[in-house]
Scaffold this active site. Structure first.
Site, PDB file in Angstrom:
ATOM      1  CD1 TRP A  74      -5.202   8.633   0.085  1.00  0.00           C
ATOM      2  CD2 TRP A  74      -5.632   6.887  -1.234  1.00  0.00           C
ATOM      3  NE1 TRP A  74      -4.441   8.770  -1.054  1.00  0.00           N
ATOM      4  CE2 TRP A  74      -4.693   7.710  -1.883  1.00  0.00           C
ATOM      5  CE3 TRP A  74      -6.062   5.729  -1.885  1.00  0.00           C
ATOM      6  CZ2 TRP A  74      -4.166   7.413  -3.145  1.00  0.00           C
ATOM      7  CZ3 TRP A  74      -5.533   5.417  -3.136  1.00  0.00           C
ATOM      8  CH2 TRP A  74      -4.604   6.263  -3.746  1.00  0.00           C
ATOM      9  N   PRO A  99      -7.287   9.184  10.446  1.00  0.00           N
ATOM     10  CG  PRO A  99      -9.556   8.633  10.185  1.00  0.00           C
ATOM     11  CD  PRO A  99      -8.582   9.289  11.137  1.00  0.00           C
ATOM     12  N   GLY A 151       2.690   7.426   4.268  1.00  0.00           N
ATOM     13  CA  GLY A 151       2.265   8.388   3.256  1.00  0.00           C
ATOM     14  C   GLY A 151       3.459   8.805   2.408  1.00  0.00           C
ATOM     15  CD  GLU A 173       6.944   1.623   7.086  1.00  0.00           C
ATOM     16  OE1 GLU A 173       7.498   1.525   5.967  1.00  0.00           O
ATOM     17  OE2 GLU A 173       7.379   1.066   8.099  1.00  0.00           O
ATOM     18  CB  CYS A 207       3.887   2.257  -0.811  1.00  0.00           C
ATOM     19  SG  CYS A 207       2.751   3.426  -0.146  1.00  0.00           S
ATOM     20  CD  GLU A 305       4.877   6.099  -4.720  1.00  0.00           C
ATOM     21  OE1 GLU A 305       4.970   7.183  -4.116  1.00  0.00           O
ATOM     22  OE2 GLU A 305       4.703   5.017  -4.139  1.00  0.00           O
TER      23      GLU A 305
HETATM   24  C1  SIN Z   1       1.495   0.158   1.172  1.00  0.00           C
HETATM   25  O1  SIN Z   1       1.222   0.337   0.007  1.00  0.00           O
HETATM   26  O2  SIN Z   1       1.908   1.096   1.854  1.00  0.00           O
HETATM   27  C2  SIN Z   1       1.314  -1.157   1.864  1.00  0.00           C
HETATM   28  C3  SIN Z   1       1.525  -2.318   1.008  1.00  0.00           C
HETATM   29  C4  SIN Z   1       1.635  -3.603   1.769  1.00  0.00           C
HETATM   30  O3  SIN Z   1       1.455  -3.659   2.980  1.00  0.00           O
HETATM   31  O4  SIN Z   1       1.920  -4.606   1.118  1.00  0.00           O
END
Ligand code: SIN
Length: 401
Positions: A74, A99, A151, A173, A207, A305
């Site tokens: 999201w 999604p 995720g 990822e 992320c 995180e």
């Molecule tokens: C992500 O937070 O997974 C993607 C960040 C990015 O593409 O820079």
């Protein structure tokens, strides 16, 4: 996508809260994957290999991997779809996206645009609803050749286990816990701006954003003062309002996690330099930009995180110590270093065990470069030529003459 940029952006902000300016930026970013891979698809080359005998010819060709199941997050409702869809289409694959339940509408709009753009029916598909039921079907249906997931590491591990029954091809990822190193010889303005961009980008839910900051002692106080001054000007509020830098946190659980990380750090001796609190308004949760100093590795925030606007800063003595702390994690997605010393920059970048290193750069992502992590941050890469390879099978053809 570019023609409908404003419409997509407004929908995205309404769905997940990030400031409108960030959503507009994401539409550009998302479209850049489609555009770049439309070009890169021309460069799917095979090769001929000299044979070891006269009566053979040896060819290597590339073929689309087949039907791709994409499970997307999201936090980037458009770009995390197109970073998978662009190379999948360029490789010749068909695509089913699931999604996230928080942001299905942006995804639906993208799929409608695929139809309007003339992509034949059945090539790009969307299934929304119960995540575990859909996930299970994608992972066990023998027509699906590959799963690509963005995720958490926790969910990624489960998908890997489930996909093992049919040796499903996978790109993962997963989570990160990015360290940022600021050395004495950094340009402080550059470091402050780079870290602001990294830390507070995308409504603070990214992320690869910096999670923990290690600042060398000679520059520590100056950095903290300037960073706090810059962060204090960030405005928190409704992402649709003008001038907002930080929108709401995705949900109550996300908010509670941020606050628990801050409280844990404070209870163990962290000093609050800025913020340190949030608020709930009509079931919408906001958190103020927060800076903590005097933090240490025993605090939860230094290894889990946070996905929120909190910047914990730890003082370090040497380059060696900074690298050691930076690498002390099971994650390996992104890391950052700020130094003006060329030799030191190379040295640190090479020793950081991360898939992405930003050197004097807080926002390293782009369509043409590989994005992905080492260790428990994932498997494979998206973006760049690596991202296209992930949707191709290699076939060797041996011809006897
Ligand atoms: C992500 O937070 O997974 C993607 C960040 C990015 O593409 O820079």
């Amino acid at each position: 996508m570019m023609e409908k940029a404003d419409e997509i952006a407004e929908l995205m902000t309404s769905e997940m809260g990030k400031p409108l300016v960030e959503s507009k930026g994401e539409v550009q970013y998302a479209a850049s994957f489609i555009k770049w891979y439309a070009e890169e698809g021309k460069r799917v080359y095979g090769r001929t290999i000299p044979a070891h005998v006269d009566n053979k010819r040896m060819l290597v060709t590339k073929q689309p991997i087949g039907v791709v199941g994409a499970i997307t997050p999201w936090n980037f409702p458009a770009a995390m779809i197109t970073r998978k869809l662009g190379p999948a289409l360029a490789a010749g694959c068909t695509f089913i996206v699931k999604p996230p339940n928080q942001t299905p509408l942006t995804a639906i709009m993208l799929i409608e645009l695929c139809e309007q753009a003339g992509i034949p029916k059945g090539v790009v598909n969307l299934v929304s609803g119960n995540s575990s039921e859909i996930g299970e079907e994608l992972l066990t249906n023998s027509h699906v050749s590959k799963i690509t997931f963005t995720g958490s590491t926790e969910v990624g591990r489960e998908l890997i286990k489930e996909g093992a029954s049919q040796v499903m091809k996978m790109s993962m990822e997963l989570g990160g816990h990015a360290p940022i190193i600021v050395m004495d010889d950094a340009d402080v303005e550059k470091a402050v701006n780079g870290i602001l961009a990294s830390k507070f980008r995308n409504g603070v839910q990214t992320c690869i954003c910096g999670n923990r900051i290690y600042v060398q002692e000679g520059i520590h106080d100056e950095f903290v003062e300037k960073f706090a001054a810059a962060a204090s000007s960030l405005k928190v509020g409704n992402g649709l309002d003008e001038g907002i830098n930080i929108g709401p946190i995705i949900d109550k659980a996300g908010y509670e996690k941020i606050d628990s990380h801050v409280q844990n750090a404070v209870s163990k001796g962290a000093k609050v330099v800025l913020g340190g609190y949030g608020k709930a308004e009509n079931h919408t949760y906001f958190y103020e930009p927060t800076i903590l100093t005097d933090v240490h590795p025993d605090m939860v925030i230094m290894h889990e995180e946070t996905f929120g606007p909190v910047a914990p800063i730890q003082k370090v003595k040497t380059e060696e110590e900074a690298i050691e702390f930076a690498n002390q994690t099971e994650y390996g997605l992104a890391a950052y270093v700020f130094t003006e010393n060329y030799s030191r920059g190379i040295r640190i970048a090479e020793r950081l065990n991360y898939g992405i290193v930003g050197w004097n750069d807080g926002v390293p992502s782009a369509a043409q470069v590989p994005f992905g992590g080492m260790k428990q941050s994932g498997i494979g890469r998206e973006g760049g030529s690596e991202g296209l390879e992930a949707y191709l099978e290699t076939k060797y053809i041996s011809i006897g003459l």
